[in-house]
Each structure stands twice: as C-alpha cells, then as structure tokens.
Design a protein around this motif. Structure first.
Motif, PDB file in Angstrom:
ATOM      1  N   VAL A 128     -11.995  20.105   1.145  1.00  0.00           N
ATOM      2  CA  VAL A 128     -10.771  19.387   1.475  1.00  0.00           C
ATOM      3  C   VAL A 128     -10.454  18.490   0.287  1.00  0.00           C
ATOM      4  O   VAL A 128     -11.316  17.738  -0.174  1.00  0.00           O
ATOM      5  N   TYR A 129      -9.235  18.596  -0.192  1.00  0.00           N
ATOM      6  CA  TYR A 129      -8.815  17.837  -1.359  1.00  0.00           C
ATOM      7  C   TYR A 129      -7.944  16.663  -0.909  1.00  0.00           C
ATOM      8  O   TYR A 129      -7.005  16.833  -0.126  1.00  0.00           O
ATOM      9  N   TYR A 130      -8.278  15.481  -1.445  1.00  0.00           N
ATOM     10  CA  TYR A 130      -7.589  14.249  -1.086  1.00  0.00           C
ATOM     11  C   TYR A 130      -6.925  13.631  -2.304  1.00  0.00           C
ATOM     12  O   TYR A 130      -7.534  13.552  -3.377  1.00  0.00           O
ATOM     13  N   CYS A 131      -5.722  13.165  -2.110  1.00  0.00           N
ATOM     14  CA  CYS A 131      -5.012  12.400  -3.123  1.00  0.00           C
ATOM     15  C   CYS A 131      -5.281  10.913  -2.892  1.00  0.00           C
ATOM     16  O   CYS A 131      -5.444  10.484  -1.735  1.00  0.00           O
ATOM     17  N   ALA A 132      -5.323  10.144  -3.965  1.00  0.00           N
ATOM     18  CA  ALA A 132      -5.577   8.712  -3.844  1.00  0.00           C
ATOM     19  C   ALA A 132      -4.818   7.958  -4.923  1.00  0.00           C
ATOM     20  O   ALA A 132      -4.480   8.529  -5.967  1.00  0.00           O
ATOM     21  N   ALA A 133      -4.583   6.686  -4.664  1.00  0.00           N
ATOM     22  CA  ALA A 133      -3.858   5.836  -5.606  1.00  0.00           C
ATOM     23  C   ALA A 133      -4.613   4.540  -5.821  1.00  0.00           C
ATOM     24  O   ALA A 133      -5.231   3.997  -4.884  1.00  0.00           O
ATOM     25  N   ASP A 151     -13.220   3.578  -5.135  1.00  0.00           N
ATOM     26  CA  ASP A 151     -13.144   2.391  -4.277  1.00  0.00           C
ATOM     27  C   ASP A 151     -11.667   2.067  -4.061  1.00  0.00           C
ATOM     28  O   ASP A 151     -11.122   1.143  -4.679  1.00  0.00           O
ATOM     29  N   LEU A 152     -11.035   2.835  -3.170  1.00  0.00           N
ATOM     30  CA  LEU A 152      -9.594   2.800  -3.017  1.00  0.00           C
ATOM     31  C   LEU A 152      -9.209   2.617  -1.560  1.00  0.00           C
ATOM     32  O   LEU A 152      -9.961   2.990  -0.659  1.00  0.00           O
ATOM     33  N   SER A 153      -8.025   2.091  -1.348  1.00  0.00           N
ATOM     34  CA  SER A 153      -7.539   1.901   0.014  1.00  0.00           C
ATOM     35  C   SER A 153      -6.410   2.846   0.374  1.00  0.00           C
ATOM     36  O   SER A 153      -6.060   2.969   1.551  1.00  0.00           O
ATOM     37  N   SER A 154      -5.833   3.525  -0.628  1.00  0.00           N
ATOM     38  CA  SER A 154      -4.716   4.433  -0.356  1.00  0.00           C
ATOM     39  C   SER A 154      -5.172   5.873  -0.526  1.00  0.00           C
ATOM     40  O   SER A 154      -5.438   6.318  -1.646  1.00  0.00           O
ATOM     41  N   TRP A 155      -5.228   6.588   0.605  1.00  0.00           N
ATOM     42  CA  TRP A 155      -5.671   7.976   0.630  1.00  0.00           C
ATOM     43  C   TRP A 155      -4.695   8.817   1.426  1.00  0.00           C
ATOM     44  O   TRP A 155      -4.099   8.355   2.399  1.00  0.00           O
ATOM     45  N   GLY A 156      -4.554  10.083   1.014  1.00  0.00           N
ATOM     46  CA  GLY A 156      -3.812  11.029   1.821  1.00  0.00           C
ATOM     47  C   GLY A 156      -4.682  11.592   2.929  1.00  0.00           C
ATOM     48  O   GLY A 156      -5.869  11.261   3.045  1.00  0.00           O
ATOM     49  N   GLN A 157      -4.086  12.481   3.717  1.00  0.00           N
ATOM     50  CA  GLN A 157      -4.803  13.022   4.869  1.00  0.00           C
ATOM     51  C   GLN A 157      -5.681  14.218   4.493  1.00  0.00           C
ATOM     52  O   GLN A 157      -6.535  14.638   5.283  1.00  0.00           O
ATOM     53  N   GLY A 158      -5.470  14.767   3.322  1.00  0.00           N
ATOM     54  CA  GLY A 158      -6.277  15.881   2.840  1.00  0.00           C
ATOM     55  C   GLY A 158      -5.620  17.228   3.061  1.00  0.00           C
ATOM     56  O   GLY A 158      -4.825  17.417   3.992  1.00  0.00           O
ATOM     57  N   THR A 159      -5.938  18.169   2.187  1.00  0.00           N
ATOM     58  CA  THR A 159      -5.449  19.538   2.320  1.00  0.00           C
ATOM     59  C   THR A 159      -6.605  20.493   2.007  1.00  0.00           C
ATOM     60  O   THR A 159      -7.351  20.279   1.053  1.00  0.00           O
ATOM     61  N   GLN A 160      -6.757  21.518   2.818  1.00  0.00           N
ATOM     62  CA  GLN A 160      -7.896  22.417   2.691  1.00  0.00           C
ATOM     63  C   GLN A 160      -7.643  23.460   1.613  1.00  0.00           C
ATOM     64  O   GLN A 160      -6.586  24.109   1.594  1.00  0.00           O
ATOM     65  N   VAL A 161      -8.624  23.635   0.750  1.00  0.00           N
ATOM     66  CA  VAL A 161      -8.621  24.706  -0.248  1.00  0.00           C
ATOM     67  C   VAL A 161      -9.854  25.566   0.014  1.00  0.00           C
ATOM     68  O   VAL A 161     -10.978  25.063   0.040  1.00  0.00           O
ATOM     69  N   THR A 162      -9.630  26.852   0.217  1.00  0.00           N
ATOM     70  CA  THR A 162     -10.722  27.791   0.460  1.00  0.00           C
ATOM     71  C   THR A 162     -10.634  28.921  -0.552  1.00  0.00           C
ATOM     72  O   THR A 162      -9.595  29.571  -0.671  1.00  0.00           O
ATOM     73  N   GLN A 219       0.842  -1.180   0.000  1.00  0.00           N
ATOM     74  CA  GLN A 219       0.000   0.000   0.000  1.00  0.00           C
ATOM     75  C   GLN A 219       0.889   1.245   0.000  1.00  0.00           C
ATOM     76  O   GLN A 219       1.833   1.338   0.759  1.00  0.00           O
ATOM     77  N   VAL A 220       0.555   2.186  -0.852  1.00  0.00           N
ATOM     78  CA  VAL A 220       1.367   3.384  -0.982  1.00  0.00           C
ATOM     79  C   VAL A 220       0.920   4.425   0.040  1.00  0.00           C
ATOM     80  O   VAL A 220      -0.262   4.529   0.361  1.00  0.00           O
ATOM     81  N   GLN A 221       1.880   5.173   0.580  1.00  0.00           N
ATOM     82  CA  GLN A 221       1.587   6.264   1.517  1.00  0.00           C
ATOM     83  C   GLN A 221       1.580   7.577   0.750  1.00  0.00           C
ATOM     84  O   GLN A 221       2.464   7.824  -0.084  1.00  0.00           O
ATOM     85  N   LEU A 222       0.581   8.427   1.034  1.00  0.00           N
ATOM     86  CA  LEU A 222       0.390   9.665   0.277  1.00  0.00           C
ATOM     87  C   LEU A 222       0.351  10.862   1.207  1.00  0.00           C
ATOM     88  O   LEU A 222      -0.317  10.809   2.249  1.00  0.00           O
ATOM     89  N   VAL A 223       1.035  11.942   0.824  1.00  0.00           N
ATOM     90  CA  VAL A 223       1.047  13.173   1.614  1.00  0.00           C
ATOM     91  C   VAL A 223       0.772  14.350   0.689  1.00  0.00           C
ATOM     92  O   VAL A 223       1.537  14.610  -0.242  1.00  0.00           O
ATOM     93  N   GLU A 224      -0.343  15.059   0.976  1.00  0.00           N
ATOM     94  CA  GLU A 224      -0.706  16.217   0.160  1.00  0.00           C
ATOM     95  C   GLU A 224      -0.136  17.506   0.742  1.00  0.00           C
ATOM     96  O   GLU A 224       0.104  17.600   1.947  1.00  0.00           O
ATOM     97  N   SER A 225       0.036  18.482  -0.120  1.00  0.00           N
ATOM     98  CA  SER A 225       0.440  19.816   0.314  1.00  0.00           C
ATOM     99  C   SER A 225      -0.025  20.823  -0.721  1.00  0.00           C
ATOM    100  O   SER A 225      -0.419  20.448  -1.832  1.00  0.00           O
ATOM    101  N   GLY A 226       0.012  22.106  -0.352  1.00  0.00           N
ATOM    102  CA  GLY A 226      -0.278  23.157  -1.309  1.00  0.00           C
ATOM    103  C   GLY A 226      -1.622  23.838  -1.152  1.00  0.00           C
ATOM    104  O   GLY A 226      -1.930  24.775  -1.888  1.00  0.00           O
ATOM    105  N   GLY A 227      -2.441  23.364  -0.225  1.00  0.00           N
ATOM    106  CA  GLY A 227      -3.728  24.014  -0.029  1.00  0.00           C
ATOM    107  C   GLY A 227      -3.568  25.393   0.592  1.00  0.00           C
ATOM    108  O   GLY A 227      -2.482  25.795   0.998  1.00  0.00           O
TER     109      GLY A 227
END
Length: 121
Positions: free
Chosen positions: A91-96, A107-118, A1-9
C-alpha cells in the motif's frame, strides 16, 4: 494541515508500469515537501521517495526505476513507477511535511488514505 488523496494503484505484471497521483488541498502546496511511503503486509512502513522545491531523493531499491515529480499549479505529485517488481507490492501512501528532511524521517501528520499496488510475477 493539508488533505491528501492518492490514486492510480492497481494490479500490474512484473516489468510493467504504474503512475500514482496525490492531490493535495490548500493554497500553500508549493511550500510543502512531499513524499511517498509504502507498507507491505507484515512489514513496517518505509520511505520510497521525497521531493522539495530543490531536490528529489529516493530509497536505494527504487532509484532508477521510480520518478517523483510535482505540479504546483495542480497541487499534485506524481510517482511514475517503471520496471515494477513483485517486491514493490504494497500500500502506497502520500505524505506532506515542512521540509524534505522531515518527510524522509516519516514523522509527519499529513497522510493520505493509501492506494494498493500489486505486482504479479
């Protein structure tokens, strides 16, 4: 399982731009299809964009404004968001996933923690 980290919000005025990044762990990043989803307050999470080695797809509401790209050498995907609107606030989430179709389905098992866009009006 891949680990995902979002940034840039962040906070931006309507009409402005932001670029989200999603950094992935693992040595097989290039074999994954990647995607972005978003969830606004009180709403269900929705698909925004997805990318495989051969295709990129977008939901209708962001077509022409958002651009999804990937850099396999950096294990990173980027979501360039232009002409932002208040309704893009979420909140924007990355997924694989294994395939682009799987990513689009959500229908995914690999998700990032999310980053807020306002986006302010």
């Amino acid at each position: 399982q891949v680990q995902l980290v979002e940034s840039g919000g962040g906070l931006v005025q309507a009409g402005g731009s932001l670029r989200l990044s999603c950094a992935a762990s693992g040595r097989t990043f290039s074999s994954y299809a990647m995607g972005w989803f978003r969830q606004a307050p009180g709403k269900e999470r929705e698909f925004v964009a997805g990318i495989s080695s051969a295709r990129t797809v977008y939901t209708n509401s962001v077509e022409g404004r958002f651009t999804l790209s990937r850099d396999n050498a950096k294990n990173t995907v980027y979501l360039q968001m232009n002409s932002l609107k208040p309704e893009d606030t979420a909140v924007y989430y990355c997924a694989a996933g294994g395939t682009l179709a799987t990513v689009v389905s959500g229908d995914l098992s690999s998700w990032g923690q999310g980053t807020q866009v306002t986006v302010s009006s």
